[in-house]
Design a protein around this motif. Structure first.
Motif, PDB file in Angstrom:
ATOM      1  N   VAL A  90       0.830  -1.207   0.000  1.00 50.82           N
ATOM      2  CA  VAL A  90       0.000   0.000   0.000  1.00 50.82           C
ATOM      3  C   VAL A  90       0.864   1.255   0.000  1.00 50.82           C
ATOM      4  N   ARG A  91       1.913   1.256   0.809  1.00 53.92           N
ATOM      5  CA  ARG A  91       2.778   2.439   0.877  1.00 53.92           C
ATOM      6  C   ARG A  91       3.449   2.713  -0.468  1.00 53.92           C
ATOM      7  N   ALA A  92       3.953   1.654  -1.098  1.00 52.20           N
ATOM      8  CA  ALA A  92       4.633   1.831  -2.379  1.00 52.20           C
ATOM      9  C   ALA A  92       3.656   2.191  -3.488  1.00 52.20           C
ATOM     10  N   SER A  93       2.497   1.529  -3.493  1.00 49.64           N
ATOM     11  CA  SER A  93       1.522   1.756  -4.562  1.00 49.64           C
ATOM     12  C   SER A  93       0.852   3.108  -4.435  1.00 49.64           C
ATOM     13  N   ARG A  94       0.663   3.554  -3.214  1.00 51.94           N
ATOM     14  CA  ARG A  94       0.045   4.855  -2.968  1.00 51.94           C
ATOM     15  C   ARG A  94       0.813   5.957  -3.693  1.00 51.94           C
ATOM     16  N   LYS A  95       2.135   5.854  -3.697  1.00 46.61           N
ATOM     17  CA  LYS A  95       2.967   6.860  -4.358  1.00 46.61           C
ATOM     18  C   LYS A  95       2.795   6.816  -5.878  1.00 46.61           C
ATOM     19  N   GLN A  96       2.332   5.672  -6.390  1.00 47.02           N
ATOM     20  CA  GLN A  96       2.123   5.512  -7.831  1.00 47.02           C
ATOM     21  C   GLN A  96       0.682   5.792  -8.244  1.00 47.02           C
ATOM     22  N   GLY A  97      -0.129   6.272  -7.305  1.00 47.02           N
ATOM     23  CA  GLY A  97      -1.500   6.638  -7.629  1.00 47.02           C
ATOM     24  C   GLY A  97      -2.490   5.495  -7.632  1.00 47.02           C
ATOM     25  N   VAL A  98      -2.112   4.350  -7.055  1.00 51.57           N
ATOM     26  CA  VAL A  98      -3.038   3.215  -7.006  1.00 51.57           C
ATOM     27  C   VAL A  98      -4.022   3.415  -5.860  1.00 51.57           C
ATOM     28  N   LYS A  99      -5.291   3.178  -6.133  1.00 51.70           N
ATOM     29  CA  LYS A  99      -6.333   3.276  -5.112  1.00 51.70           C
ATOM     30  C   LYS A  99      -6.751   1.865  -4.698  1.00 51.70           C
ATOM     31  N   PHE A 100      -7.146   1.708  -3.442  1.00 51.21           N
ATOM     32  CA  PHE A 100      -7.495   0.393  -2.928  1.00 51.21           C
ATOM     33  C   PHE A 100      -8.855   0.400  -2.242  1.00 51.21           C
ATOM     34  N   CYS A 101      -9.488  -0.763  -2.239  1.00 49.32           N
ATOM     35  CA  CYS A 101     -10.608  -1.077  -1.361  1.00 49.32           C
ATOM     36  C   CYS A 101     -10.175  -2.284  -0.529  1.00 49.32           C
ATOM     37  N   ASN A 113      -5.344   1.783  11.420  1.00 50.11           N
ATOM     38  CA  ASN A 113      -5.356   3.243  11.353  1.00 50.11           C
ATOM     39  C   ASN A 113      -4.581   3.772  10.156  1.00 50.11           C
ATOM     40  N   GLU A 114      -3.541   3.053   9.741  1.00 50.32           N
ATOM     41  CA  GLU A 114      -2.766   3.538   8.598  1.00 50.32           C
ATOM     42  C   GLU A 114      -3.620   3.631   7.346  1.00 50.32           C
ATOM     43  N   ILE A 115      -4.517   2.648   7.137  1.00 46.61           N
ATOM     44  CA  ILE A 115      -5.353   2.710   5.945  1.00 46.61           C
ATOM     45  C   ILE A 115      -6.637   3.502   6.196  1.00 46.61           C
ATOM     46  N   ILE A 116      -7.109   3.518   7.430  1.00 49.30           N
ATOM     47  CA  ILE A 116      -8.294   4.313   7.745  1.00 49.30           C
ATOM     48  C   ILE A 116      -8.004   5.797   7.559  1.00 49.30           C
ATOM     49  N   ASN A 117      -6.784   6.209   7.837  1.00 52.82           N
ATOM     50  CA  ASN A 117      -6.428   7.625   7.735  1.00 52.82           C
ATOM     51  C   ASN A 117      -6.125   8.062   6.309  1.00 52.82           C
ATOM     52  N   ASP A 118      -6.193   7.124   5.344  1.00 52.99           N
ATOM     53  CA  ASP A 118      -6.077   7.474   3.937  1.00 52.99           C
ATOM     54  C   ASP A 118      -7.349   8.161   3.447  1.00 52.99           C
ATOM     55  N   ASP A 119      -7.324   8.589   2.187  1.00 48.41           N
ATOM     56  CA  ASP A 119      -8.524   9.159   1.585  1.00 48.41           C
ATOM     57  C   ASP A 119      -9.664   8.144   1.628  1.00 48.41           C
ATOM     58  N   PRO A 120     -10.907   8.608   1.711  1.00 50.94           N
ATOM     59  CA  PRO A 120     -12.047   7.691   1.808  1.00 50.94           C
ATOM     60  C   PRO A 120     -12.104   6.686   0.670  1.00 50.94           C
ATOM     61  N   LEU A 151     -13.881  -0.997  14.620  1.00 49.35           N
ATOM     62  CA  LEU A 151     -13.277  -0.740  13.315  1.00 49.35           C
ATOM     63  C   LEU A 151     -14.290  -0.082  12.380  1.00 49.35           C
ATOM     64  N   ILE A 152     -15.513  -0.557  12.395  1.00 51.11           N
ATOM     65  CA  ILE A 152     -16.573   0.047  11.585  1.00 51.11           C
ATOM     66  C   ILE A 152     -16.783   1.498  12.003  1.00 51.11           C
ATOM     67  N   ARG A 153     -16.853   1.719  13.311  1.00 49.03           N
ATOM     68  CA  ARG A 153     -17.057   3.083  13.817  1.00 49.03           C
ATOM     69  C   ARG A 153     -15.939   4.013  13.366  1.00 49.03           C
ATOM     70  N   ARG A 154     -14.684   3.562  13.477  1.00 48.68           N
ATOM     71  CA  ARG A 154     -13.555   4.407  13.115  1.00 48.68           C
ATOM     72  C   ARG A 154     -13.509   4.663  11.610  1.00 48.68           C
ATOM     73  N   ALA A 155     -13.826   3.647  10.819  1.00 47.49           N
ATOM     74  CA  ALA A 155     -13.844   3.828   9.369  1.00 47.49           C
ATOM     75  C   ALA A 155     -14.930   4.816   8.952  1.00 47.49           C
ATOM     76  N   LYS A 156     -16.104   4.678   9.549  1.00 50.80           N
ATOM     77  CA  LYS A 156     -17.194   5.607   9.229  1.00 50.80           C
ATOM     78  C   LYS A 156     -16.836   7.034   9.645  1.00 50.80           C
ATOM     79  N   SER A 157     -16.158   7.182  10.770  1.00 46.88           N
ATOM     80  CA  SER A 157     -15.829   8.520  11.254  1.00 46.88           C
ATOM     81  C   SER A 157     -14.852   9.241  10.332  1.00 46.88           C
ATOM     82  N   LYS A 158     -14.113   8.468   9.515  1.00 45.40           N
ATOM     83  CA  LYS A 158     -13.163   9.046   8.568  1.00 45.40           C
ATOM     84  C   LYS A 158     -13.750   9.185   7.164  1.00 45.40           C
TER      85      LYS A 158
END
Length: 212
Positions: A90-101, A113-120, A151-158
Motif C-alpha cells: 500500500v505504501r509503495a503503490s500509494r505513491k504511484q497513484g493506485v487506489k485500494f478497497c 489506522n494507517e489505511i483508515i487515515n487514507d482518503d475515503p 473498526l466500523i465506527r472508526r472507518a465511518k468517522s473518517k
C-alpha cells in the motif's frame, strides 16, 4: 497472473483484485484457505502492481483510469500472515497513484489506522457472531466482535463507505442479532451483505474432524 487479476471481477464495481498469503485468521469455513492452504504472494505480482505504469494490459489500463484494486477476496490483508507485506504494498503503490478497497475482519489497530487515515474508500468488514467465546473457536485468529464494531465506527468517522458482511449468517451463532443491526444503523451503516455458509464436498473433506 496468480494474484493481480480481473476475470470475473470485471462485472463488479471493483473489477481488480489482488490476493495475498493464506489467512491466519483461520476461520474454519474459509473457502480460500480450504481451496489452497499454501497461498503465497508472488514477488513478480507485487512488482507489477507497484510498477503498473511500466506494463501493458487491462489491469494497468484500468488502474490508470482510476479504478481501485480490492485487497482481498481470498484472504485478509490485516491477518498476521499478510500485514507487513500488505502495508508495504500500500505504501509503495500509494505513491504511484493506485487506489485500494479493503475486505477485512481487522487486525492490529496501528495497521488499521494507517489505511483508515487514507482518503475515503470502501471497506467490507465481516461480522459473523456476537458471541466472543464462539468466535475464538470458529475464527481463532480473527479480532473480536467488539473490535470489528469499533473498526466500523472508526472507518465511518473518517468518511469511508463501509459495507458490513454478515457472512455467513447462521442464526445459532448470535445472542442478539437485532441488537447488532441496531448498532450498525446507529453507526450509519447503509449496506449489509448477507451470505450463506456454502462449502463443496471437497472443501468439507479438508476440514478437521473436530470442526466437522
Amino acid at each position: 497472473m496468480n494474484y493481480w487479476q480481473s476475470g470475473e471481477y470485471l462485472i463488479n464495481p471493483v473489477p481488480l483484485h489482488f490476493g495475498m498469503n493464506w489467512c491466519s485468521h483461520n476461520c474454519f469455513y474459509c473457502f480460500a484457505n480450504l481451496n489452497n492452504t499454501g497461498r503465497r504472494t508472488e514477488l513478480d505480482d507485487i512488482k507489477r502492481l507497484v510498477s503498473w505504469k511500466n506494463y501493458k494490459g487491462i489491469e494497468a489500463e484500468m488502474i490508470g483510469l482510476g479504478y481501485p484494486v480490492l485487497i482481498s477476496n481470498t484472504t485478509d490483508p490485516l491477518a498476521k500472515t499478510n500485514e507487513d507485506t500488505f502495508l508495504n504494498i500500500v505504501r509503495a503503490s500509494r505513491k504511484q497513484g493506485v487506489k485500494f478497497c479493503y475486505q477485512t475482519k481487522g487486525g492490529n489497530i496501528e495497521a488499521e489506522n494507517e489505511i483508515i487515515n487514507d482518503d475515503p474508500t470502501m471497506f467490507y468488514i465481516s461480522i459473523t457472531s456476537d458471541r466472543e467465546d464462539l468466535l475464538k473457536e470458529i475464527e481463532p485468529g480473527a479480532p473480536s466482535y467488539q473490535h470489528r464494531i469499533d473498526l466500523i465506527r472508526r472507518a465511518k468517522s473518517k468518511g469511508h463507505h463501509v459495507v458490513v458482511g454478515i457472512n455467513p449468517l447462521i442464526p445459532e451463532w448470535w445472542n442478539d442479532f437485532e441488537g447488532c443491526l441496531k448498532i450498525l444503523k446507529d453507526l450509519n451503516v447503509r449496506h449489509i451483505w448477507k451470505g450463506e455458509l456454502h462449502l463443496s464436498h471437497l472443501q468439507t473433506a479438508k476440514m478437521s474432524e473436530n470442526i466437522k
